[in-house]
Design a protein around this motif. Sequence first.
Motif, short mmCIF file in Angstrom:
data_model
loop_
_atom_site.label_atom_id
_atom_site.label_comp_id
_atom_site.label_asym_id
_atom_site.label_seq_id
_atom_site.Cartn_x
_atom_site.Cartn_y
_atom_site.Cartn_z
N TRP A 91 0.83 -1.25 -0.19
CA TRP A 91 -0.05 -0.07 0.10
C TRP A 91 0.83 1.33 0.06
O TRP A 91 0.41 2.21 -0.36
N TRP A 92 2.12 1.28 0.71
CA TRP A 92 2.83 2.37 0.81
C TRP A 92 3.45 2.92 -0.62
O TRP A 92 3.81 4.13 -0.66
N HIS A 93 3.33 2.07 -1.56
CA HIS A 93 4.18 2.70 -2.85
C HIS A 93 3.26 3.42 -3.72
O HIS A 93 3.76 4.39 -4.38
N GLN A 94 1.81 3.58 -3.47
CA GLN A 94 1.23 4.67 -3.81
C GLN A 94 1.69 6.11 -3.13
O GLN A 94 1.33 7.10 -3.76
N TYR A 95 2.45 6.13 -2.38
CA TYR A 95 2.82 7.28 -1.64
C TYR A 95 4.51 7.52 -1.75
O TYR A 95 5.21 8.24 -1.07
N ALA A 96 5.01 6.79 -2.54
CA ALA A 96 6.57 6.71 -2.93
C ALA A 96 7.10 8.02 -3.32
O ALA A 96 8.14 8.34 -2.86
N SER A 97 6.25 8.92 -3.93
CA SER A 97 6.80 10.23 -4.42
C SER A 97 6.95 11.11 -3.26
O SER A 97 7.68 12.00 -3.34
N LEU A 98 6.11 10.76 -2.12
CA LEU A 98 6.26 11.61 -0.98
C LEU A 98 7.18 11.20 0.14
O LEU A 98 7.79 12.12 0.79
N LEU A 99 7.71 9.94 -0.03
CA LEU A 99 8.33 9.58 1.11
C LEU A 99 9.95 9.16 0.34
O LEU A 99 10.41 8.89 -0.56
N SER A 100 11.02 9.48 1.64
CA SER A 100 12.19 8.83 1.32
C SER A 100 12.35 7.28 0.92
O SER A 100 11.67 6.70 1.66
N ASP A 101 13.38 7.06 0.35
CA ASP A 101 13.64 5.63 -0.06
C ASP A 101 14.06 4.94 1.50
O ASP A 101 13.42 3.90 1.72
N THR A 102 14.58 5.56 2.62
CA THR A 102 14.58 4.96 3.86
C THR A 102 13.43 4.78 4.43
O THR A 102 13.28 3.59 5.00
N TYR A 103 12.57 5.57 4.34
CA TYR A 103 10.98 5.84 5.23
C TYR A 103 10.46 4.21 4.52
O TYR A 103 9.96 3.77 5.01
N VAL A 104 10.52 4.38 2.97
CA VAL A 104 9.84 3.26 2.52
C VAL A 104 10.43 2.03 2.85
O VAL A 104 9.68 1.21 3.06
#
Length: 290
Positions: A91-104
């Motif tokens: 589910w988190w990949h829909q927010y990938a543009s908002l989040l840092s790679d480390t947070y993902v």
Amino acid sequence: MATVRPSTVLGRQLGDELRKLREAAGVSMAQAAEALDCTKGKISRIENGHVPVRTPDLMALMHAYRMEGPESQQRLLALARRANRRRREGWWHQYASLLSDTYVDQIEMESICESIRTYQVQLVPGLLQTEAYGRAVTVASRAWQTAEEIDRFVRVRIARQERLTSENPLEYWVVLSEGALRQQVGGPDVMRAQLQHLMNMAQQPNITIQVLPFSRGAHSGMFGPYLLLAFPQMTSLDLVLTETPTGNIWIEREAEVACYQALFDDARMASLPPTESLTLIQRVAKEYGS
């Protein structure tokens, strides 16, 4: 939003094949780590299906394991591509543009780890934040500028919390410095509700909350927040995530992870027991009024 954990079946299948290839070639985990210029922990997580395998890394491992035959190599490459595509359905990949790679990475590791132990100096950790408290922290961070970005990030944080109440909930052990209770975030009403939320969540059998009071004085873990993540397989080494103002950092070398394990043990031993911790949380909550 329902938290859907991505299937790791394909990742485990790939990892299992790589482990068999490594063992058949007589290559130790340390030697495999040397081939990728990484740690044994990363090799362990690859073999357990916990992390995606990039094509250059897979090619390097196949070379180190002396894997022959273009058809066999292409089959593993295709399996890796399928496994990585499946991971991106979290589910988190829909927010990938908002989040840092480390947070993902952190969210993905939360979705598959068995337990987290964390020490927090000044803030309630994200998995236990109320929406109002989390919004106040997000605004104060200045990492997101628009109201839409702030709203989306808060939604991510709330969605992460379902990991604590899912069918197979995360074991979560939190040591909070007393400063986290007294650092006023969002005003007295927000803090009172946040502390009440801590008391409610502490009733869950998979959640342990301890408070390290100011009266304990100096202690070994007082220099910064961190998380220790453990995974179901006995062969999978723990991970540490340290939190800094400019970005979070993963630590996976065994000696360094062991240091943080010792720090956490020191912190929990210096803290109040859970029942006394709840008494202190309740007392501080009353100080914020009614």
